[in-house]
Design an enzyme around this catalytic site. Structure first.
Site, PDB file in Angstrom:
ATOM      1  N   HIS A 119       0.513  -1.031  -0.079  1.00 16.60           N
ATOM      2  CA  HIS A 119       0.047   0.018   0.274  1.00 16.60           C
ATOM      3  C   HIS A 119       1.251   1.700   0.325  1.00 16.60           C
ATOM      4  O   HIS A 119       1.890   1.416   1.099  1.00 16.60           O
ATOM      5  CB  HIS A 119      -0.912  -0.047   1.321  1.00 16.60           C
ATOM      6  CG  HIS A 119      -1.909  -0.866   1.093  1.00 16.60           C
ATOM      7  ND1 HIS A 119      -3.054  -1.348   1.697  1.00 16.60           N
ATOM      8  CD2 HIS A 119      -2.627  -2.168   0.416  1.00 16.60           C
ATOM      9  CE1 HIS A 119      -3.822  -1.455   1.592  1.00 16.60           C
ATOM     10  NE2 HIS A 119      -3.229  -2.486   0.745  1.00 16.60           N
TER      11      HIS A 119
ATOM     12  N   TYR B 267      -9.514   4.602   6.524  1.00 15.49           N
ATOM     13  CA  TYR B 267      -9.870   5.597   8.380  1.00 15.49           C
ATOM     14  C   TYR B 267     -11.121   6.456   8.607  1.00 15.49           C
ATOM     15  O   TYR B 267     -11.382   7.404   7.517  1.00 15.49           O
ATOM     16  CB  TYR B 267      -9.293   5.773   9.035  1.00 15.49           C
ATOM     17  CG  TYR B 267      -7.272   4.954   9.547  1.00 15.49           C
ATOM     18  CD1 TYR B 267      -7.117   4.997  10.741  1.00 15.49           C
ATOM     19  CD2 TYR B 267      -6.457   4.128   8.934  1.00 15.49           C
ATOM     20  CE1 TYR B 267      -6.558   3.487  10.991  1.00 15.49           C
ATOM     21  CE2 TYR B 267      -5.406   4.283   8.923  1.00 15.49           C
ATOM     22  CZ  TYR B 267      -5.695   2.888  10.123  1.00 15.49           C
ATOM     23  OH  TYR B 267      -4.554   2.496  10.384  1.00 15.49           O
TER      24      TYR B 267
ATOM     25  N   PRO C  71      -4.936  -0.043  18.399  1.00 12.76           N
ATOM     26  CA  PRO C  71      -4.825  -0.043  17.286  1.00 12.76           C
ATOM     27  C   PRO C  71      -4.888   1.234  15.866  1.00 12.76           C
ATOM     28  O   PRO C  71      -4.793   0.584  14.847  1.00 12.76           O
ATOM     29  CB  PRO C  71      -5.289  -1.386  17.266  1.00 12.76           C
ATOM     30  CG  PRO C  71      -6.246  -0.761  17.896  1.00 12.76           C
ATOM     31  CD  PRO C  71      -6.192  -0.679  19.026  1.00 12.76           C
TER      32      PRO C  71
ATOM     33  N   LYS D  35       0.395   0.108  14.869  1.00 17.00           N
ATOM     34  CA  LYS D  35       2.006  -0.396  15.528  1.00 17.00           C
ATOM     35  C   LYS D  35       2.492  -1.265  16.246  1.00 17.00           C
ATOM     36  O   LYS D  35       3.312  -1.416  16.854  1.00 17.00           O
ATOM     37  CB  LYS D  35       2.264   0.957  16.581  1.00 17.00           C
ATOM     38  CG  LYS D  35       2.267   2.444  15.847  1.00 17.00           C
ATOM     39  CD  LYS D  35       3.607   2.087  14.051  1.00 17.00           C
ATOM     40  CE  LYS D  35       2.992   3.827  13.094  1.00 17.00           C
ATOM     41  NZ  LYS D  35       3.720   2.707  11.745  1.00 17.00           N
TER      42      LYS D  35
ATOM     43  N   TYR E   8       3.260   6.310   9.500  1.00 18.72           N
ATOM     44  CA  TYR E   8       2.743   5.357   9.528  1.00 18.72           C
ATOM     45  C   TYR E   8       3.415   4.300   9.105  1.00 18.72           C
ATOM     46  O   TYR E   8       3.036   3.346   9.241  1.00 18.72           O
ATOM     47  CB  TYR E   8       1.112   5.606   8.505  1.00 18.72           C
ATOM     48  CG  TYR E   8       0.670   4.834   8.449  1.00 18.72           C
ATOM     49  CD1 TYR E   8      -1.185   4.961   9.408  1.00 18.72           C
ATOM     50  CD2 TYR E   8       0.622   3.823   8.001  1.00 18.72           C
ATOM     51  CE1 TYR E   8      -1.763   3.790   9.448  1.00 18.72           C
ATOM     52  CE2 TYR E   8      -0.263   2.499   7.558  1.00 18.72           C
ATOM     53  CZ  TYR E   8      -1.840   3.195   8.415  1.00 18.72           C
ATOM     54  OH  TYR E   8      -2.475   2.059   8.230  1.00 18.72           O
TER      55      TYR E   8
END
Length: 388
Positions: free
Chosen positions: A72, A200, A292, A296, A383
């Site tokens: 991704h 998200y 979550p 991580k 990220y």
């Protein structure tokens, strides 16, 4: 029985550490409380940082990852009427890979089997002795038989509820914890992913996340009260609520179907310091837990394994310096990643007791993120994973 390093915990962090040390010629043994089937049945995250992918390849288990993993190059954050695409590749030059933790664990076990590494499953009553001295050892029972393993060092990779952290005296360790007032209801379904990247979503109804395991297996989450139970949510109710929390263009294309797994996980941030005591070294959930939201958990365990494997390999080559600084080195990254997970959680979830001020601050945060390349870069850097 004697081995150079005893690894307590047969999850991905313990197994990865075992393989890395064995490839360096270090004699290790893994001790796990549960059965292998139980370990492999755990449903966990599947967003892997580049550093973890590199470690898996180094350990000799990168083949399936490279052929079946989904790379991704970005993610979508949709909240407060805004939709922001975070382009990891453009902003940082790096990516993440979607590959389920269950598959990571399966690959690690397969390689340990191939190399005939010793692994004791169903080890009951595990205890650590003499970790603050020069002759540590671990005892346990298995199938009614008692075992003692003498060793040079012990790696505690046995999770939040394991024995390793509790072995460090209470007056030596300091624990920091923040418990969030909600949990994540997650379902696994044999449906195509909502989008080619993770989505998200934050709304006045609560947080939602649309993730995936592969092209035909999706993982979706909803923020729910801690008082909810999985059985309180029918599949129909879950899908209906998820649609309401997504932007219309995503809600209209959502594919639904029967859930094949459903669970609720509470959220907490937790860090225990130090991550070493004598000849005992903690790694992964034994030392820290993150919500979550920032993906991580497994990746932080991997960075611990990176630092600890290098330190032990250097020790057996005659240099103890990295072992002495392991805790401080690992914790520096742990705190930064925990900050990121905390900030993502604050930005996207509803906090019922904090009123309209937080809601407006979240709106301002998303608005700033949408218009600032610097803010997008900072999010992307965290990220995809800070450097080891």
């Amino acid at each position: 029985m004697r081995h150079q390093v005893v690894i307590i915990g047969g999850g991905p962090s313990g197994l990865l550490l075992a393989l890395l040390l064995r490839r360096a010629g270090i004699d290790v043994v893994v001790v796990e409380q549960r059965t292998r089937d139980y370990v492999l049945a755990r449903i966990r995250a599947g967003v892997l940082e580049q550093g973890l992918c590199d470690l898996l390849r180094e350990a000799g288990v990168g083949k399936r990852l490279d052929t079946e993993g989904f790379v991704h190059e970005g993610t979508v954050i949709a909240a407060h009427g805004r939709k922001v695409h975070i382009d990891f590749k453009t902003l940082t030059g790096s990516t993440v890979t979607i590959y389920g933790q269950t598959e990571v664990t399966r690959d690690l076990y397969a390689e340990l089997d191939r190399t005939e590494a010793p692994v004791f499953h169903e080890a009951e009553g595990v205890e650590i002795h003499g970790a603050d001295g020069d002759a540590p050892y671990v005892t346990f029972t298995r199938n009614g038989q008692g075992y003692r393993i003498d060793c040079d060092y012990i790696a505690g990779c046995d999770g939040f509820h394991g024995v390793s952290r509790r072995t460090i005296p209470e007056d030596t360790r300091r624990e920091y914890e923040h418990v969030y007032p909600f949990g994540w209801l997650g379902i696994l379904s044999e449906t195509k992913p909502l989008y080619h990247e993770l989505v998200y979503a934050g709304s006045k109804r609560g947080f939602a996340l649309c993730s995936m395991r592969n092209a035909h297996l999706s993982r979706h989450y909803l923020q729910v009260p801690l008082t909810d139970r999985p059985q309180d949510w029918s599949d129909e109710a879950f899908w209906d609520e998820l649609r309401k929390r997504l932007p219309p263009e995503f809600a209209d294309t959502l594919e639904t179907g029967p859930s094949i797994e459903k669970s609720i996980a509470p959220l907490r941030s937790f860090i225990s310091e130090p991550m070493s005591w004598g000849r005992l070294y903690l790694a992964g959930d034994a030392a820290h837990i993150v919500p979550p939201t920032g993906a991580k958990g497994l990746n932080l365990a991997a960075s611990d394994v990176y630092y600890l494997s290098r330190a032990l390999i250097a020790r057996y080559a005659g240099d103890e310096g990295l072992l002495k600084t392991y805790s401080a080195t690992a914790l520096a990254r742990v705190w930064k990643a925990s900050r990121f997970s905390w900030s993502m959680t604050r930005m996207l979830h509803n906090f019922p007791d904090e009123g309209d001020f937080l809601d407006r601050m979240q709106e301002a945060e998303i608005d700033y993120l949408a218009g600032s390349k610097a803010a997008q870069t900072a999010l992307a850097e965290n990220y995809v994973g800070l450097p080891y």
